[in-house]
Design a protein around this motif. Sequence first.
Motif, PDB file in Angstrom:
ATOM      1  N   PHE A   1     -34.694  57.923  35.430  1.00 37.56           N
ATOM      2  CA  PHE A   1     -33.825  57.103  36.268  1.00 37.56           C
ATOM      3  C   PHE A   1     -34.164  55.631  36.112  1.00 37.56           C
ATOM      4  CE2 PHE A   1     -31.580  60.283  38.634  1.00 37.56           C
ATOM      5  CZ  PHE A   1     -32.429  61.367  38.667  1.00 37.56           C
ATOM      6  N   CYS A   2     -33.120  54.844  35.874  1.00 35.21           N
ATOM      7  CA  CYS A   2     -33.230  53.398  35.885  1.00 35.21           C
ATOM      8  C   CYS A   2     -32.843  52.918  37.281  1.00 35.21           C
ATOM      9  CB  CYS A   2     -32.288  52.824  34.833  1.00 35.21           C
ATOM     10  SG  CYS A   2     -32.319  51.036  34.673  1.00 35.21           S
ATOM     11  N   ALA A   3     -33.521  51.899  37.781  1.00 34.40           N
ATOM     12  CA  ALA A   3     -33.233  51.409  39.122  1.00 34.40           C
ATOM     13  C   ALA A   3     -33.397  49.901  39.173  1.00 34.40           C
ATOM     14  CB  ALA A   3     -34.142  52.074  40.154  1.00 34.40           C
ATOM     15  N   VAL A   4     -32.698  49.291  40.115  1.00 37.29           N
ATOM     16  CA  VAL A   4     -32.751  47.841  40.287  1.00 37.29           C
ATOM     17  C   VAL A   4     -32.990  47.521  41.757  1.00 37.29           C
ATOM     18  CG1 VAL A   4     -30.246  47.697  40.581  1.00 37.29           C
ATOM     19  CG2 VAL A   4     -31.501  45.688  39.837  1.00 37.29           C
ATOM     20  N   SER A   5     -33.707  46.456  42.013  1.00 34.63           N
ATOM     21  CA  SER A   5     -33.848  45.960  43.378  1.00 34.63           C
ATOM     22  C   SER A   5     -33.817  44.443  43.335  1.00 34.63           C
ATOM     23  CB  SER A   5     -35.140  46.453  44.032  1.00 34.63           C
ATOM     24  OG  SER A   5     -36.262  45.807  43.471  1.00 34.63           O
ATOM     25  N   SER A   6     -33.691  43.863  44.514  1.00 38.34           N
ATOM     26  CA  SER A   6     -33.666  42.409  44.607  1.00 38.34           C
ATOM     27  C   SER A   6     -35.048  41.901  44.999  1.00 38.34           C
ATOM     28  CB  SER A   6     -32.657  41.970  45.669  1.00 38.34           C
ATOM     29  OG  SER A   6     -32.824  40.595  45.972  1.00 38.34           O
ATOM     30  N   PRO A   7     -35.498  40.782  44.407  1.00 42.58           N
ATOM     31  CA  PRO A   7     -36.796  40.226  44.801  1.00 42.58           C
ATOM     32  C   PRO A   7     -36.773  39.507  46.139  1.00 42.58           C
ATOM     33  CG  PRO A   7     -35.778  38.873  43.090  1.00 42.58           C
ATOM     34  CD  PRO A   7     -34.892  40.061  43.282  1.00 42.58           C
TER      35      PRO A   7
ATOM     36  N   LYS B   1     -42.121  48.782  35.124  1.00 44.15           N
ATOM     37  CA  LYS B   1     -41.275  47.882  35.905  1.00 44.15           C
ATOM     38  C   LYS B   1     -41.268  46.499  35.277  1.00 44.15           C
ATOM     39  CE  LYS B   1     -45.105  46.818  39.057  1.00 44.15           C
ATOM     40  NZ  LYS B   1     -45.625  46.930  40.441  1.00 44.15           N
ATOM     41  N   TYR B   2     -40.161  45.803  35.479  1.00 44.25           N
ATOM     42  CA  TYR B   2     -40.045  44.405  35.088  1.00 44.25           C
ATOM     43  C   TYR B   2     -39.830  43.580  36.351  1.00 44.25           C
ATOM     44  CZ  TYR B   2     -38.241  39.979  33.506  1.00 44.25           C
ATOM     45  OH  TYR B   2     -38.061  38.636  33.324  1.00 44.25           O
ATOM     46  N   LEU B   3     -40.722  42.617  36.544  1.00 41.48           N
ATOM     47  CA  LEU B   3     -40.587  41.713  37.684  1.00 41.48           C
ATOM     48  C   LEU B   3     -40.273  40.300  37.203  1.00 41.48           C
ATOM     49  CD1 LEU B   3     -43.638  42.922  39.835  1.00 41.48           C
ATOM     50  CD2 LEU B   3     -41.294  43.788  39.814  1.00 41.48           C
TER      51      LEU B   3
ATOM     52  N   ALA C   1     -40.009  49.228  27.644  1.00 43.25           N
ATOM     53  CA  ALA C   1     -38.624  48.840  27.915  1.00 43.25           C
ATOM     54  C   ALA C   1     -38.480  47.354  27.684  1.00 43.25           C
ATOM     55  CB  ALA C   1     -38.227  49.199  29.344  1.00 43.25           C
ATOM     56  N   GLU C   2     -37.274  46.951  27.327  1.00 40.29           N
ATOM     57  CA  GLU C   2     -37.012  45.545  27.080  1.00 40.29           C
ATOM     58  C   GLU C   2     -35.900  45.049  27.985  1.00 40.29           C
ATOM     59  OE1 GLU C   2     -36.587  44.500  23.012  1.00 40.29           O
ATOM     60  OE2 GLU C   2     -36.965  42.383  23.469  1.00 40.29           O
ATOM     61  N   PHE C   3     -36.199  43.987  28.708  1.00 37.01           N
ATOM     62  CA  PHE C   3     -35.230  43.349  29.594  1.00 37.01           C
ATOM     63  C   PHE C   3     -34.421  42.353  28.776  1.00 37.01           C
ATOM     64  CE2 PHE C   3     -33.149  41.419  32.964  1.00 37.01           C
ATOM     65  CZ  PHE C   3     -33.473  40.067  33.127  1.00 37.01           C
ATOM     66  N   ASN C   4     -33.105  42.480  28.837  1.00 35.76           N
ATOM     67  CA  ASN C   4     -32.218  41.553  28.144  1.00 35.76           C
ATOM     68  C   ASN C   4     -31.252  40.983  29.169  1.00 35.76           C
ATOM     69  OD1 ASN C   4     -30.031  40.390  26.670  1.00 35.76           O
ATOM     70  ND2 ASN C   4     -30.679  41.540  24.859  1.00 35.76           N
ATOM     71  N   LYS C   5     -31.512  39.756  29.576  1.00 39.20           N
ATOM     72  CA  LYS C   5     -30.723  39.158  30.656  1.00 39.20           C
ATOM     73  C   LYS C   5     -29.278  38.929  30.236  1.00 39.20           C
ATOM     74  CE  LYS C   5     -30.862  35.476  34.108  1.00 39.20           C
ATOM     75  NZ  LYS C   5     -31.617  34.284  34.601  1.00 39.20           N
TER      76      LYS C   5
ATOM     77  N   TYR D   1     -35.308  42.895  40.063  1.00 40.73           N
ATOM     78  CA  TYR D   1     -36.437  43.639  39.542  1.00 40.73           C
ATOM     79  C   TYR D   1     -35.851  44.919  38.933  1.00 40.73           C
ATOM     80  CZ  TYR D   1     -39.726  40.869  42.436  1.00 40.73           C
ATOM     81  OH  TYR D   1     -40.471  39.864  43.007  1.00 40.73           O
ATOM     82  N   LEU D   2     -36.472  45.401  37.856  1.00 36.66           N
ATOM     83  CA  LEU D   2     -35.969  46.590  37.168  1.00 36.66           C
ATOM     84  C   LEU D   2     -37.072  47.623  37.025  1.00 36.66           C
ATOM     85  CD1 LEU D   2     -34.008  44.544  34.577  1.00 36.66           C
ATOM     86  CD2 LEU D   2     -32.923  46.238  36.061  1.00 36.66           C
ATOM     87  N   PHE D   3     -36.689  48.874  37.146  1.00 44.68           N
ATOM     88  CA  PHE D   3     -37.654  49.968  37.136  1.00 44.68           C
ATOM     89  C   PHE D   3     -37.113  51.143  36.315  1.00 44.68           C
ATOM     90  CE2 PHE D   3     -40.127  48.331  40.740  1.00 44.68           C
ATOM     91  CZ  PHE D   3     -39.208  47.506  41.347  1.00 44.68           C
ATOM     92  N   TRP D   4     -38.042  51.883  35.731  1.00 42.48           N
ATOM     93  CA  TRP D   4     -37.757  53.210  35.194  1.00 42.48           C
ATOM     94  C   TRP D   4     -38.690  54.204  35.872  1.00 42.48           C
ATOM     95  CZ3 TRP D   4     -34.015  55.295  32.289  1.00 42.48           C
ATOM     96  CH2 TRP D   4     -33.197  54.447  31.514  1.00 42.48           C
TER      97      TRP D   4
END
Lengths: 113, 116
Positions: free
Chosen positions: B90-96, B49-51, B65-69, B32-35
């Motif tokens: 701040f950009c942040a990442v977490s695990s689902p 956020k991108y889930l 924001a654009e998610f580019n895998k 998961y991605l967050f700003w």
Amino acid sequence: EAGVVQSPRYKIIEKKQPVAFWCNPISGHNTLYWYLQNLGQGPELLIRYENEEAVDDSQLPKDRFSAERLKGVDSTLKIQPAELGDSAVYLCASSTVGGDTQYFGPGTRLTVL
Amino acid sequence: AQSVTQLDSQVPVFEEAPVELRCNYSSSVSVYLFWYVQYPNQGLQLLLKYLSGSTLVKGINGFEAEFNKSQTSFHLRKPSVHISDTAEYFCAVSSPWRAAGNKLTFGGGTRVLVKP
């Protein structure tokens, strides 16, 4: 809906003194986080609670830091004794259990002289 | 382990000009991605956020924001900034995955200074 509440907002202490920070999460949020944010850096997780249980405290320096969440709501983070390097912002966040988003409080800015 | 790199520590920009804040992440699992935005002497506020799903995510205050895998990137953009956008981002990442406990890993932040 009230957000995450933290107090105090600012604290100045002499080194070797104890200090405590308090956090009240959003109502209904059973997961609570404490983060440390050094100047010019992103926050780093210190401890995570699910209800009363500290489920991840691997980053908490246990020689001087302690935390509690006795009734699964409010939480207190303590430092004893404080060192100069502890000067930072201490952030509290909360989320629902399994929730994907954390909501942050305003933080406590600690200055150790 | 996960990590986040924000490629610009500071971005000066004139009012009404566009801005892009770059974020790259490293993870061996899906994320998961967050700003988040942090105004002076305040806590972090979620921008977007991108889930899953659409890779273009729209947030508050005109940000997207654009998610580019393939590029492992999650860049933040705003077509026209205001003085009030001056802040740290701040950009942040977490695990689902439930076992990961939604632990957020943050980048070092990008300070945006909007000039009149």
